[in-house]
Scaffold this motif. Structure first.
Motif, PDB file in Angstrom:
ATOM      1  N   PHE A  37       0.843  -1.198   0.000  1.00  0.00           N
ATOM      2  CA  PHE A  37       0.000   0.000   0.000  1.00  0.00           C
ATOM      3  C   PHE A  37       0.875   1.243   0.000  1.00  0.00           C
ATOM      4  CE2 PHE A  37       0.697  -1.608   4.258  1.00  0.00           C
ATOM      5  CZ  PHE A  37       1.143  -0.498   4.956  1.00  0.00           C
ATOM      6  N   GLU A  38       0.261   2.359  -0.302  1.00  0.00           N
ATOM      7  CA  GLU A  38       0.965   3.637  -0.308  1.00  0.00           C
ATOM      8  C   GLU A  38       1.125   4.154   1.124  1.00  0.00           C
ATOM      9  OE1 GLU A  38       2.420   4.741  -2.789  1.00  0.00           O
ATOM     10  OE2 GLU A  38       1.408   3.835  -4.518  1.00  0.00           O
ATOM     11  N   PRO A  39       2.143   4.956   1.402  1.00  0.00           N
ATOM     12  CA  PRO A  39       3.163   5.390   0.453  1.00  0.00           C
ATOM     13  C   PRO A  39       4.216   4.305   0.201  1.00  0.00           C
ATOM     14  CG  PRO A  39       3.621   6.291   2.621  1.00  0.00           C
ATOM     15  CD  PRO A  39       2.314   5.574   2.734  1.00  0.00           C
ATOM     16  N   HIS A  40       4.907   4.452  -0.917  1.00  0.00           N
ATOM     17  CA  HIS A  40       5.992   3.543  -1.318  1.00  0.00           C
ATOM     18  C   HIS A  40       5.502   2.131  -1.610  1.00  0.00           C
ATOM     19  CE1 HIS A  40       8.472   6.851  -0.088  1.00  0.00           C
ATOM     20  NE2 HIS A  40       8.236   6.675   1.203  1.00  0.00           N
ATOM     21  N   LYS A  41       4.309   2.006  -2.182  1.00  0.00           N
ATOM     22  CA  LYS A  41       3.793   0.697  -2.559  1.00  0.00           C
ATOM     23  C   LYS A  41       4.757  -0.001  -3.516  1.00  0.00           C
ATOM     24  CE  LYS A  41      -0.257  -1.576  -4.562  1.00  0.00           C
ATOM     25  NZ  LYS A  41      -1.612  -1.378  -5.145  1.00  0.00           N
ATOM     26  N   GLY A  42       5.013  -1.280  -3.264  1.00  0.00           N
ATOM     27  CA  GLY A  42       5.880  -2.063  -4.141  1.00  0.00           C
ATOM     28  C   GLY A  42       7.345  -2.061  -3.754  1.00  0.00           C
ATOM     29  N   ARG A  43       7.715  -1.217  -2.774  1.00  0.00           N
ATOM     30  CA  ARG A  43       9.111  -1.200  -2.326  1.00  0.00           C
ATOM     31  C   ARG A  43       9.319  -2.179  -1.176  1.00  0.00           C
ATOM     32  NH1 ARG A  43      11.066   4.809  -1.274  1.00  0.00           N
ATOM     33  NH2 ARG A  43      12.813   3.575  -0.473  1.00  0.00           N
ATOM     34  N   TRP A  44      10.574  -2.533  -0.948  1.00  0.00           N
ATOM     35  CA  TRP A  44      10.882  -3.493   0.112  1.00  0.00           C
ATOM     36  C   TRP A  44      10.769  -2.842   1.495  1.00  0.00           C
ATOM     37  CZ3 TRP A  44      10.710  -8.373  -1.001  1.00  0.00           C
ATOM     38  CH2 TRP A  44      11.030  -8.795  -2.303  1.00  0.00           C
ATOM     39  N   SER A  45      10.275  -3.651   2.427  1.00  0.00           N
ATOM     40  CA  SER A  45       9.944  -3.127   3.756  1.00  0.00           C
ATOM     41  C   SER A  45      10.057  -4.236   4.799  1.00  0.00           C
ATOM     42  CB  SER A  45       8.515  -2.578   3.726  1.00  0.00           C
ATOM     43  OG  SER A  45       8.014  -2.321   5.014  1.00  0.00           O
ATOM     44  N   LEU A  46      10.179  -3.841   6.052  1.00  0.00           N
ATOM     45  CA  LEU A  46      10.003  -4.781   7.148  1.00  0.00           C
ATOM     46  C   LEU A  46       8.514  -5.058   7.313  1.00  0.00           C
ATOM     47  CD1 LEU A  46      12.407  -3.181   9.780  1.00  0.00           C
ATOM     48  CD2 LEU A  46      12.834  -5.254   8.436  1.00  0.00           C
ATOM     49  N   MET A  47       8.199  -6.155   7.959  1.00  0.00           N
ATOM     50  CA  MET A  47       6.797  -6.462   8.270  1.00  0.00           C
ATOM     51  C   MET A  47       6.410  -5.698   9.529  1.00  0.00           C
ATOM     52  SD  MET A  47       4.241  -8.318   7.188  1.00  0.00           S
ATOM     53  CE  MET A  47       2.724  -9.154   7.690  1.00  0.00           C
ATOM     54  N   GLY A  48       5.314  -4.994   9.479  1.00  0.00           N
ATOM     55  CA  GLY A  48       4.889  -4.215  10.638  1.00  0.00           C
ATOM     56  C   GLY A  48       3.412  -3.916  10.595  1.00  0.00           C
ATOM     57  N   GLY A  49       2.973  -3.083  11.524  1.00  0.00           N
ATOM     58  CA  GLY A  49       1.571  -2.704  11.564  1.00  0.00           C
ATOM     59  C   GLY A  49       1.288  -1.830  12.773  1.00  0.00           C
ATOM     60  N   PHE A  50       0.129  -1.211  12.780  1.00  0.00           N
ATOM     61  CA  PHE A  50      -0.260  -0.360  13.896  1.00  0.00           C
ATOM     62  C   PHE A  50      -0.672  -1.207  15.092  1.00  0.00           C
ATOM     63  CE2 PHE A  50      -1.241   2.525  10.247  1.00  0.00           C
ATOM     64  CZ  PHE A  50      -0.267   3.464  10.550  1.00  0.00           C
ATOM     65  N   ILE A  51      -0.460  -0.664  16.281  1.00  0.00           N
ATOM     66  CA  ILE A  51      -0.871  -1.335  17.511  1.00  0.00           C
ATOM     67  C   ILE A  51      -2.376  -1.131  17.700  1.00  0.00           C
ATOM     68  CG2 ILE A  51      -0.577  -1.410  20.016  1.00  0.00           C
ATOM     69  CD1 ILE A  51       2.255  -0.298  19.597  1.00  0.00           C
ATOM     70  N   HIS A  52      -3.103  -2.207  17.877  1.00  0.00           N
ATOM     71  CA  HIS A  52      -4.555  -2.120  18.043  1.00  0.00           C
ATOM     72  C   HIS A  52      -4.924  -1.588  19.438  1.00  0.00           C
ATOM     73  CE1 HIS A  52      -5.169  -5.464  14.788  1.00  0.00           C
ATOM     74  NE2 HIS A  52      -4.698  -4.336  14.299  1.00  0.00           N
ATOM     75  N   ASP A  53      -6.141  -1.101  19.555  1.00  0.00           N
ATOM     76  CA  ASP A  53      -6.597  -0.515  20.818  1.00  0.00           C
ATOM     77  C   ASP A  53      -6.581  -1.512  21.977  1.00  0.00           C
ATOM     78  OD1 ASP A  53      -6.977   1.899  19.598  1.00  0.00           O
ATOM     79  OD2 ASP A  53      -9.142   1.651  19.313  1.00  0.00           O
ATOM     80  N   ASP A  54      -6.741  -2.799  21.664  1.00  0.00           N
ATOM     81  CA  ASP A  54      -6.863  -3.803  22.721  1.00  0.00           C
ATOM     82  C   ASP A  54      -5.570  -4.585  22.958  1.00  0.00           C
ATOM     83  OD1 ASP A  54      -6.827  -5.139  20.332  1.00  0.00           O
ATOM     84  OD2 ASP A  54      -8.435  -6.560  20.849  1.00  0.00           O
ATOM     85  N   GLU A  55      -4.420  -4.086  22.506  1.00  0.00           N
ATOM     86  CA  GLU A  55      -3.169  -4.820  22.681  1.00  0.00           C
ATOM     87  C   GLU A  55      -2.025  -3.872  23.024  1.00  0.00           C
ATOM     88  OE1 GLU A  55      -2.550  -6.843  18.947  1.00  0.00           O
ATOM     89  OE2 GLU A  55      -2.142  -4.991  17.858  1.00  0.00           O
ATOM     90  N   ASP A  56      -1.024  -4.441  23.707  1.00  0.00           N
ATOM     91  CA  ASP A  56       0.184  -3.671  23.950  1.00  0.00           C
ATOM     92  C   ASP A  56       1.168  -3.948  22.816  1.00  0.00           C
ATOM     93  OD1 ASP A  56       1.292  -6.192  24.471  1.00  0.00           O
ATOM     94  OD2 ASP A  56       1.225  -5.941  26.642  1.00  0.00           O
ATOM     95  N   ALA A  57       2.356  -3.339  22.885  1.00  0.00           N
ATOM     96  CA  ALA A  57       3.306  -3.458  21.782  1.00  0.00           C
ATOM     97  C   ALA A  57       3.773  -4.899  21.586  1.00  0.00           C
ATOM     98  CB  ALA A  57       4.503  -2.536  22.023  1.00  0.00           C
ATOM     99  N   ASP A  58       4.025  -5.614  22.698  1.00  0.00           N
ATOM    100  CA  ASP A  58       4.486  -7.000  22.584  1.00  0.00           C
ATOM    101  C   ASP A  58       3.460  -7.875  21.869  1.00  0.00           C
ATOM    102  OD1 ASP A  58       6.775  -6.268  23.894  1.00  0.00           O
ATOM    103  OD2 ASP A  58       6.347  -7.366  25.741  1.00  0.00           O
ATOM    104  N   ARG A  59       2.205  -7.719  22.241  1.00  0.00           N
ATOM    105  CA  ARG A  59       1.149  -8.519  21.596  1.00  0.00           C
ATOM    106  C   ARG A  59       1.006  -8.162  20.129  1.00  0.00           C
ATOM    107  NH1 ARG A  59      -4.375  -8.273  24.678  1.00  0.00           N
ATOM    108  NH2 ARG A  59      -4.936  -9.568  22.874  1.00  0.00           N
ATOM    109  N   ALA A  60       1.184  -6.898  19.800  1.00  0.00           N
ATOM    110  CA  ALA A  60       1.112  -6.489  18.402  1.00  0.00           C
ATOM    111  C   ALA A  60       2.241  -7.132  17.594  1.00  0.00           C
ATOM    112  CB  ALA A  60       1.192  -4.970  18.298  1.00  0.00           C
ATOM    113  N   ALA A  61       3.434  -7.171  18.177  1.00  0.00           N
ATOM    114  CA  ALA A  61       4.580  -7.778  17.484  1.00  0.00           C
ATOM    115  C   ALA A  61       4.365  -9.273  17.293  1.00  0.00           C
ATOM    116  CB  ALA A  61       5.862  -7.516  18.268  1.00  0.00           C
ATOM    117  N   VAL A  62       3.819  -9.943  18.303  1.00  0.00           N
ATOM    118  CA  VAL A  62       3.514 -11.370  18.183  1.00  0.00           C
ATOM    119  C   VAL A  62       2.515 -11.607  17.058  1.00  0.00           C
ATOM    120  CG1 VAL A  62       2.405 -13.331  19.328  1.00  0.00           C
ATOM    121  CG2 VAL A  62       4.080 -11.947  20.563  1.00  0.00           C
TER     122      VAL A  62
END
Length: 229
Positions: A37-62
């Protein structure tokens, strides 16, 4: 400051990014994905995502690691918080980075295709989005510091391995050659490897004995400090 300050303050997004290291027997590699997705769609990236309202950072990473690898109980460690104001061109995003260690042989080819993922040697990384290259390099530095004194390097190997395979792992992590005799003598002297009767014979006629890491023996030495290399 009062409760109204929470309402009036500008909202900042929080995300996690995961640096996944693997070892193919010769090279230490990082798992990257094609950004979908944009920005930079199609470029190489680490896997990631936003932290959801019901989770802490560790749970989001898992959650992120599970989605990309399909695996549970992955070795994972929080690395650093990246909060530069302009690090994400789409908005104000603070990212908490984690690094994880997996055995490449355990990684599903189906998931690799699904996420347009690819393993890259650390010396041949493509251009990455945002500050992801900085994240990978910081994770590599942290890995080098930790494998010298902690047994986390075994997470990158099969459950049974030979001494040459273990030496190759450390050589890949530190990007240097090690003296075989000294390495074997040092690692065996720790007493944390159990020798099996089985041999690996693909790489030599004599073959090399397999070993397994003994976590119980390691625990008994941990309080006194252990140095693997």
């Amino acid at each position: 400051m009062d409760i109204n300050s929470y309402k009036s303050h500008r909202k900042v997004l929080a995300a996690v990014d995961c640096i996944i290291f693997g070892f193919d027997g010769n090279q230490l590699k990082a798992l990257l994905i094609k950004r979908g997705f944009e920005p930079h769609k199609g470029r190489w990236s680490l896997m990631g995502g936003f932290i959801h309202d019901d989770e802490d950072a560790d749970r989001a990473a898992v959650r992120v690691l599970k989605k990309l690898t399909g695996m549970d109980n992955i070795y994972m460690e929080q690395l650093h918080t990246f909060s530069q104001v302009d690090r994400d061109s789409a908005g104000r995003v603070i990212s908490i980075a984690y690094f994880a260690l997996i055995n490449i042989a355990d990684y599903s080819e189906q998931l690799q295709a699904e996420h347009e993922a690819k393993w890259f040697e650390l010396s041949q990384l493509p251009e990455l989005v945002f500050d992801h290259t900085v994240m990978v390099l910081k994770a590599q530095e942290s890995l080098r510091e930790k494998v010298a004194r902690q047994p986390i390097g075994f997470e990158l190997l099969p459950s049974k391995f030979t001494l040459p395979q273990l030496q190759s792992l450390y050589e890949a992590i530190y990007e240097t050659s090690l003296d075989t005799r000294n390495f074997s003598k040092r690692i065996l002297a720790l007493g944390v490897l159990n020798k099996l009767d089985e041999k690996e014979k693909k790489n030599s006629r004599r073959g090399a004995f397999y070993y397994v890491f003994d976590s119980i023996k390691y625990k008994s030495l941990e309080t006194n400090g252990v140095r693997f290399i």
